[in-house]
Scaffold this active site. Sequence first.
Site, PDB file in Angstrom:
ATOM      1  N   ARG A 103      54.266  29.313  34.771  1.00 37.76           N
ATOM      2  CA  ARG A 103      53.561  30.414  35.447  1.00 37.76           C
ATOM      3  C   ARG A 103      53.418  29.981  36.902  1.00 37.76           C
ATOM      4  O   ARG A 103      52.780  28.955  37.193  1.00 37.76           O
ATOM      5  CB  ARG A 103      52.196  30.646  34.812  1.00 37.76           C
ATOM      6  CG  ARG A 103      51.317  31.563  35.646  1.00 37.76           C
ATOM      7  CD  ARG A 103      50.102  32.068  34.904  1.00 37.76           C
ATOM      8  NE  ARG A 103      50.493  33.055  33.909  1.00 37.76           N
ATOM      9  CZ  ARG A 103      49.641  33.869  33.289  1.00 37.76           C
ATOM     10  NH1 ARG A 103      48.343  33.826  33.553  1.00 37.76           N
ATOM     11  NH2 ARG A 103      50.068  34.754  32.404  1.00 37.76           N
ATOM     12  N   HIS A 130      56.693  39.651  34.468  1.00 43.12           N
ATOM     13  CA  HIS A 130      55.951  39.058  33.354  1.00 43.12           C
ATOM     14  C   HIS A 130      56.672  39.449  32.057  1.00 43.12           C
ATOM     15  O   HIS A 130      56.168  40.247  31.254  1.00 43.12           O
ATOM     16  CB  HIS A 130      54.509  39.572  33.358  1.00 43.12           C
ATOM     17  CG  HIS A 130      53.552  38.757  32.535  1.00 43.12           C
ATOM     18  ND1 HIS A 130      53.934  37.650  31.802  1.00 43.12           N
ATOM     19  CD2 HIS A 130      52.214  38.897  32.320  1.00 43.12           C
ATOM     20  CE1 HIS A 130      52.876  37.140  31.191  1.00 43.12           C
ATOM     21  NE2 HIS A 130      51.825  37.873  31.480  1.00 43.12           N
ATOM     22  N   GLN A 133      55.012  39.336  28.463  1.00 40.48           N
ATOM     23  CA  GLN A 133      54.040  40.404  28.243  1.00 40.48           C
ATOM     24  C   GLN A 133      54.744  41.666  27.751  1.00 40.48           C
ATOM     25  O   GLN A 133      54.277  42.346  26.825  1.00 40.48           O
ATOM     26  CB  GLN A 133      53.287  40.699  29.553  1.00 40.48           C
ATOM     27  CG  GLN A 133      52.233  41.766  29.412  1.00 40.48           C
ATOM     28  CD  GLN A 133      51.084  41.316  28.520  1.00 40.48           C
ATOM     29  OE1 GLN A 133      50.512  40.258  28.747  1.00 40.48           O
ATOM     30  NE2 GLN A 133      50.758  42.096  27.504  1.00 40.48           N
ATOM     31  N   ASP A 221      47.051  47.980  34.642  1.00 39.78           N
ATOM     32  CA  ASP A 221      46.769  46.555  34.842  1.00 39.78           C
ATOM     33  C   ASP A 221      45.837  46.466  36.047  1.00 39.78           C
ATOM     34  O   ASP A 221      45.602  47.457  36.755  1.00 39.78           O
ATOM     35  CB  ASP A 221      48.095  45.797  35.091  1.00 39.78           C
ATOM     36  CG  ASP A 221      47.908  44.295  35.204  1.00 39.78           C
ATOM     37  OD1 ASP A 221      46.849  43.769  34.795  1.00 39.78           O
ATOM     38  OD2 ASP A 221      48.837  43.617  35.720  1.00 39.78           O
ATOM     39  N   CYS A 261      47.530  44.620  29.687  1.00 38.43           N
ATOM     40  CA  CYS A 261      47.885  43.226  29.368  1.00 38.43           C
ATOM     41  C   CYS A 261      46.670  42.317  29.323  1.00 38.43           C
ATOM     42  O   CYS A 261      46.718  41.248  28.727  1.00 38.43           O
ATOM     43  CB  CYS A 261      48.914  42.713  30.364  1.00 38.43           C
ATOM     44  SG  CYS A 261      48.297  42.587  32.051  1.00 38.43           S
ATOM     45  N   ARG A 289      51.340  38.857  21.670  1.00 34.99           N
ATOM     46  CA  ARG A 289      51.891  37.816  22.547  1.00 34.99           C
ATOM     47  C   ARG A 289      52.287  36.606  21.703  1.00 34.99           C
ATOM     48  O   ARG A 289      53.322  35.983  21.922  1.00 34.99           O
ATOM     49  CB  ARG A 289      50.844  37.375  23.593  1.00 34.99           C
ATOM     50  CG  ARG A 289      50.479  38.422  24.646  1.00 34.99           C
ATOM     51  CD  ARG A 289      51.604  38.685  25.613  1.00 34.99           C
ATOM     52  NE  ARG A 289      52.072  37.487  26.299  1.00 34.99           N
ATOM     53  CZ  ARG A 289      51.511  36.942  27.386  1.00 34.99           C
ATOM     54  NH1 ARG A 289      50.473  37.516  27.948  1.00 34.99           N
ATOM     55  NH2 ARG A 289      52.032  35.867  27.958  1.00 34.99           N
TER      56      ARG A 289
HETATM   57  N1   CP Z   1      48.150  38.945  29.905  1.00 33.22           N
HETATM   58  C1   CP Z   1      48.174  37.660  30.296  1.00 33.22           C
HETATM   59  O1   CP Z   1      49.209  37.091  30.650  1.00 33.22           O
HETATM   60  O2   CP Z   1      46.968  37.040  30.255  1.00 33.22           O
HETATM   61  P1   CP Z   1      46.606  35.597  30.808  1.00 33.22           P
HETATM   62  O3   CP Z   1      46.633  35.657  32.311  1.00 33.22           O
HETATM   63  O4   CP Z   1      45.232  35.325  30.268  1.00 33.22           O
HETATM   64  O5   CP Z   1      47.613  34.596  30.310  1.00 33.22           O
HETATM   65  N1  NVA Z   2      49.212  41.422  37.238  1.00 34.20           N
HETATM   66  C1  NVA Z   2      48.310  40.408  36.753  1.00 34.20           C
HETATM   67  C2  NVA Z   2      48.626  40.066  35.347  1.00 34.20           C
HETATM   68  C3  NVA Z   2      47.731  39.053  34.715  1.00 34.20           C
HETATM   69  C4  NVA Z   2      48.140  38.702  33.328  1.00 34.20           C
HETATM   70  C5  NVA Z   2      48.398  39.177  37.642  1.00 34.20           C
HETATM   71  O1  NVA Z   2      49.513  38.824  38.068  1.00 34.20           O
HETATM   72  O2  NVA Z   2      47.361  38.588  37.941  1.00 34.20           O
END
Ligand code: CP
Ligand code: NVA
Length: 308
Positions: A103, A130, A133, A221, A261, A289
């Site tokens: 990430r 993502h 997701q 989101d 998400c 997930r």
């Molecule tokens: N939806 C998602 O990726 O959540 P987190 O940021 O908690 O991993």
């Molecule tokens: N769009 C959000 C998703 C979190 C899971 C972010 O990037 O923070």
Amino acid sequence: MNKDLLSILDLSATDLEVLISEAVNLKMLRKAGRPHEFLKGKALAMVFEKASTRTRISFETGMFELGGHALFLNPNDLQIGRGEEIRDTARVMSRYVAGIMIRAYHHELIEEFARCSEVPVINGLSDREHPCQIIADLMTIREHFGTLSGLKVAWIGDGNNVCNSLVLASALAGYELTVASPHRFQPRADVVDRARAAGGEVTLIRNPGDAVTDADVVVTDTWVSMGEEGEKAERLKAFSGYSVTGALMRRADPGAIFLHCLPAHRGQEVADEVIEGPQSLVFDEAENRLHAQKALLVKLLGREIREE
Ligand code: CP
Ligand code: NVA
């Protein structure tokens, strides 16, 4: 299937279908308490530059349930934090682990990892996409409706990383996607072009009410993704009018579902009555997930799933 999953379009339509079916299988095996240690003895390195609840816990639990092991790595505790090059780190990690999940703030960092790594690299969220997701979201939609193709999906709000993957996946799954967002916060133009070139039906509009009219699935989101905290005031202003409220949901098809998400911000992108309401599948989505990523891990890191 490609070695890595950096973009949802690293999957073919068949890969996506197989992954969802195998995720459903794994979900049944888990619920029946049947062992499914398809990755016994294998390790997954997980590098997190940003916070996470779902991604970390689902990947870590998933590896455990598959008989393997996951390592949570904070870049500040790795030599990367002191300047060791990605290409060296990726090659070294490849000698220890069967796969790497990252990430990252910048998608390019994950691409560099993937170029230099001998083992599969999985995008666990970047500024661009993502994909994990969206595999779970599409699994959730398919579980509910029994199909993906022909459904009307509406994305309301920020055309962000999650939205980009949903846009691209329309080319694989055959749903019609309408994105309603302020002009400045539309999904990336190159992403929309790529989706359309690959056969995706994507419409970009401003008006949330028009986007949700007769929709089967309504998705949103956060308005302020990780890394965008400096723009918070400007974003909250720009997105006023883009909340998924009960009134907005009533314009969708009566059988419509709501997805997010998570993490959610009640009173901003979604009203409490919607996320807590009967159309909301957000906790099934979060659970999926785990199953979707287990299917992905088995595909990328291990042998084919067998019944016994
Ligand atoms: N939806 C998602 O990726 O959540 P987190 O940021 O908690 O991993
Ligand atoms: N769009 C959000 C998703 C979190 C899971 C972010 O990037 O923070």
